[in-house]
Scaffold this active site. Structure first.
Site, PDB file in Angstrom:
ATOM      1  N   LYS A  86       0.807  -1.195   0.000  1.00 25.80           N
ATOM      2  CA  LYS A  86       0.000   0.000   0.000  1.00 25.80           C
ATOM      3  C   LYS A  86       0.852   1.263   0.000  1.00 25.80           C
ATOM      4  O   LYS A  86       0.381   2.354  -0.292  1.00 25.80           O
ATOM      5  CB  LYS A  86      -0.876   0.036   1.266  1.00 25.80           C
ATOM      6  CG  LYS A  86      -1.833  -1.109   1.398  1.00 25.80           C
ATOM      7  CD  LYS A  86      -2.587  -0.962   2.737  1.00 25.80           C
ATOM      8  CE  LYS A  86      -3.355  -2.194   3.091  1.00 25.80           C
ATOM      9  NZ  LYS A  86      -3.885  -2.108   4.477  1.00 25.80           N
ATOM     10  N   GLY A  87       2.110   1.143   0.388  1.00 21.31           N
ATOM     11  CA  GLY A  87       2.925   2.301   0.744  1.00 21.31           C
ATOM     12  C   GLY A  87       3.091   3.359  -0.323  1.00 21.31           C
ATOM     13  O   GLY A  87       3.309   4.530  -0.012  1.00 21.31           O
TER      14      GLY A  87
ATOM     15  N   GLU B 237       7.775   2.660  -5.915  1.00 17.71           N
ATOM     16  CA  GLU B 237       7.902   2.126  -4.554  1.00 17.71           C
ATOM     17  C   GLU B 237       7.997   3.295  -3.575  1.00 17.71           C
ATOM     18  O   GLU B 237       8.439   4.392  -3.944  1.00 17.71           O
ATOM     19  CB  GLU B 237       9.142   1.223  -4.497  1.00 17.71           C
ATOM     20  CG  GLU B 237       9.487   0.608  -3.169  1.00 17.71           C
ATOM     21  CD  GLU B 237       8.421  -0.312  -2.573  1.00 17.71           C
ATOM     22  OE1 GLU B 237       7.296   0.171  -2.366  1.00 17.71           O
ATOM     23  OE2 GLU B 237       8.754  -1.461  -2.251  1.00 17.71           O
ATOM     24  N   ASP B 238       7.581   3.067  -2.328  1.00 20.94           N
ATOM     25  CA  ASP B 238       7.719   4.113  -1.313  1.00 20.94           C
ATOM     26  C   ASP B 238       9.152   4.171  -0.793  1.00 20.94           C
ATOM     27  O   ASP B 238       9.759   5.234  -0.709  1.00 20.94           O
ATOM     28  CB  ASP B 238       6.710   3.920  -0.171  1.00 20.94           C
ATOM     29  CG  ASP B 238       6.769   2.527   0.454  1.00 20.94           C
ATOM     30  OD1 ASP B 238       7.509   1.654  -0.039  1.00 20.94           O
ATOM     31  OD2 ASP B 238       6.058   2.306   1.456  1.00 20.94           O
TER      32      ASP B 238
ATOM     33  N   ASP C 262      14.405  -0.839   1.187  1.00 24.65           N
ATOM     34  CA  ASP C 262      15.093  -1.044   2.458  1.00 24.65           C
ATOM     35  C   ASP C 262      16.103  -2.185   2.278  1.00 24.65           C
ATOM     36  O   ASP C 262      17.202  -1.967   1.767  1.00 24.65           O
ATOM     37  CB  ASP C 262      14.005  -1.333   3.511  1.00 24.65           C
ATOM     38  CG  ASP C 262      14.524  -1.463   4.921  1.00 24.65           C
ATOM     39  OD1 ASP C 262      15.598  -0.929   5.216  1.00 24.65           O
ATOM     40  OD2 ASP C 262      13.848  -2.104   5.744  1.00 24.65           O
TER      41      ASP C 262
ATOM     42  N   PHE D   1      13.410   4.069  11.028  1.00 26.75           N
ATOM     43  CA  PHE D   1      12.088   3.697  10.544  1.00 26.75           C
ATOM     44  C   PHE D   1      11.274   4.966  10.317  1.00 26.75           C
ATOM     45  O   PHE D   1      11.162   5.804  11.215  1.00 26.75           O
ATOM     46  CB  PHE D   1      11.383   2.791  11.554  1.00 26.75           C
ATOM     47  CG  PHE D   1      10.207   2.076  10.971  1.00 26.75           C
ATOM     48  CD1 PHE D   1      10.385   0.952  10.180  1.00 26.75           C
ATOM     49  CD2 PHE D   1       8.918   2.543  11.188  1.00 26.75           C
ATOM     50  CE1 PHE D   1       9.296   0.291   9.622  1.00 26.75           C
ATOM     51  CE2 PHE D   1       7.820   1.894  10.635  1.00 26.75           C
ATOM     52  CZ  PHE D   1       8.013   0.772   9.856  1.00 26.75           C
TER      53      PHE D   1
ATOM     54  N   ARG E 106      -0.287   6.562   7.687  1.00 21.81           N
ATOM     55  CA  ARG E 106      -0.105   6.731   6.240  1.00 21.81           C
ATOM     56  C   ARG E 106      -0.582   8.105   5.782  1.00 21.81           C
ATOM     57  O   ARG E 106      -0.134   8.632   4.778  1.00 21.81           O
ATOM     58  CB  ARG E 106      -0.893   5.665   5.468  1.00 21.81           C
ATOM     59  CG  ARG E 106      -0.394   4.244   5.677  1.00 21.81           C
ATOM     60  CD  ARG E 106      -1.040   3.318   4.659  1.00 21.81           C
ATOM     61  NE  ARG E 106      -0.909   1.914   5.007  1.00 21.81           N
ATOM     62  CZ  ARG E 106       0.128   1.160   4.688  1.00 21.81           C
ATOM     63  NH1 ARG E 106       1.148   1.672   4.023  1.00 21.81           N
ATOM     64  NH2 ARG E 106       0.164  -0.112   5.028  1.00 21.81           N
TER      65      ARG E 106
HETATM   66  P1  5GP Z   1      12.399  -4.215   1.710  1.00 20.30           P
HETATM   67  O1  5GP Z   1      11.837  -5.457   1.107  1.00 20.30           O
HETATM   68  O2  5GP Z   1      13.218  -3.384   0.770  1.00 20.30           O
HETATM   69  O3  5GP Z   1      13.150  -4.516   2.984  1.00 20.30           O
HETATM   70  O4  5GP Z   1      11.198  -3.357   2.223  1.00 20.30           O
HETATM   71  C1  5GP Z   1      10.303  -2.768   1.350  1.00 20.30           C
HETATM   72  C2  5GP Z   1       9.019  -2.427   2.060  1.00 20.30           C
HETATM   73  O5  5GP Z   1       9.153  -2.443   3.478  1.00 20.30           O
HETATM   74  C3  5GP Z   1       8.605  -1.020   1.713  1.00 20.30           C
HETATM   75  O6  5GP Z   1       7.785  -1.020   0.574  1.00 20.30           O
HETATM   76  C4  5GP Z   1       7.854  -0.580   2.934  1.00 20.30           C
HETATM   77  O7  5GP Z   1       6.520  -0.990   2.829  1.00 20.30           O
HETATM   78  C5  5GP Z   1       8.520  -1.345   4.061  1.00 20.30           C
HETATM   79  N1  5GP Z   1       9.507  -0.498   4.739  1.00 20.30           N
HETATM   80  C6  5GP Z   1      10.848  -0.546   4.649  1.00 20.30           C
HETATM   81  N2  5GP Z   1      11.428   0.410   5.406  1.00 20.30           N
HETATM   82  C7  5GP Z   1      10.413   1.078   5.986  1.00 20.30           C
HETATM   83  C8  5GP Z   1      10.345   2.205   6.874  1.00 20.30           C
HETATM   84  O8  5GP Z   1      11.329   2.803   7.304  1.00 20.30           O
HETATM   85  N3  5GP Z   1       9.097   2.605   7.223  1.00 20.30           N
HETATM   86  C9  5GP Z   1       7.965   1.996   6.799  1.00 20.30           C
HETATM   87  N4  5GP Z   1       6.822   2.484   7.208  1.00 20.30           N
HETATM   88  N5  5GP Z   1       7.990   0.949   5.951  1.00 20.30           N
HETATM   89  C10 5GP Z   1       9.200   0.501   5.556  1.00 20.30           C
END
Ligand code: 5GP
Length: 176
Positions: A43-44, A99-100, A103, A152, A165
């Site tokens: 959803k981000g 993508e939002d 990470d 975070f 959100r």
């Molecule tokens: P990844 O798979 O790259 O570790 O994470 C991707 C998803 O994790 C992002 O689309 C997001 O939804 C969530 N995410 C990663 N870091 C953060 C953060 O600092 N805050 C929030 N709210 N979501 C995060």
């Protein structure tokens, strides 16, 4: 915000809009003759994508995919699955994924692999935020709004336990 941790603004709504406009200008330069399919990861990305595409002044289509990555907390389980798939055809299209935040890279790397199998003409990634210090899988972010520290963040579409959100600015949740 009602978390026990003390929130502080990382990027104000003014800074976010400036970043979105800059990304839109870069994307317009590269895509104006391409009629891309713009895919938002739910959803981000929904607020970012809604703002971004309103600055894109060329024909495009949108679709959304919902992936599971975080189980409601702050840790990526390492497992990704498609919760809600695409309706659009990817084969032969120019695809821009929105993508939002990238990470660990696990979610995005999964999606890039998933889309590559569908044989697009091109495939690029635009992320509002990038946390490269946390990367576990290499991911190339073609259009990146902000590099963020290993904290975070919430707001502007990003949640903590499905809340926050709707905040117009991006906050750091301290005390991780
Ligand atoms: P990844 O798979 O790259 O570790 O994470 C991707 C998803 O994790 C992002 O689309 C997001 O939804 C969530 N995410 C990663 N870091 C953060 C953060 O600092 N805050 C929030 N709210 N979501 C995060």
């Amino acid at each position: 915000m009602n978390t026990q941790s003390k929130p502080r603004i990382l990027f104000s709504r003014v800074e976010v809009e400036a970043a979105v406009r800059r990304l839109a200008a870069d994307i317009t330069r590269d895509y104006q003759d391409k009629h891309p399919l713009v895919i938002g990861i739910l959803k981000g990305s929904f607020i970012f994508m809604a703002d971004l595409i309103r600055f894109l002044d060329f024909p495009l289509e949108v679709d959304f995919i919902r992936l599971s990555s975080y189980g409601g907390g702050k840790q990526n389980s390492g497992k990704v699955k498609v919760e809600q798939g695409l309706r659009s055809q990817v084969k032969g299209r120019d695809i821009l994924v929105i993508e939002d935040i990238v990470d660990t890279g696990i979610t995005t790397a999964f999606l890039i692999g998933y889309l590559q199998q569908k044989d697009p003409t091109s495939l690029k990634l635009c992320s509002l935020m990038d946390k490269p210090s946390r990367r576990k899988i290499p991911v190339n972010v073609d259009y990146s709004g902000f590099i963020v520290p290993n904290k975070f963040v919430v707001g502007y579409g990003l949640d903590y336990d499905e809340k926050y959100r709707n905040l117009p600015d991006v906050y750091i949740v301290e005390g991780d």
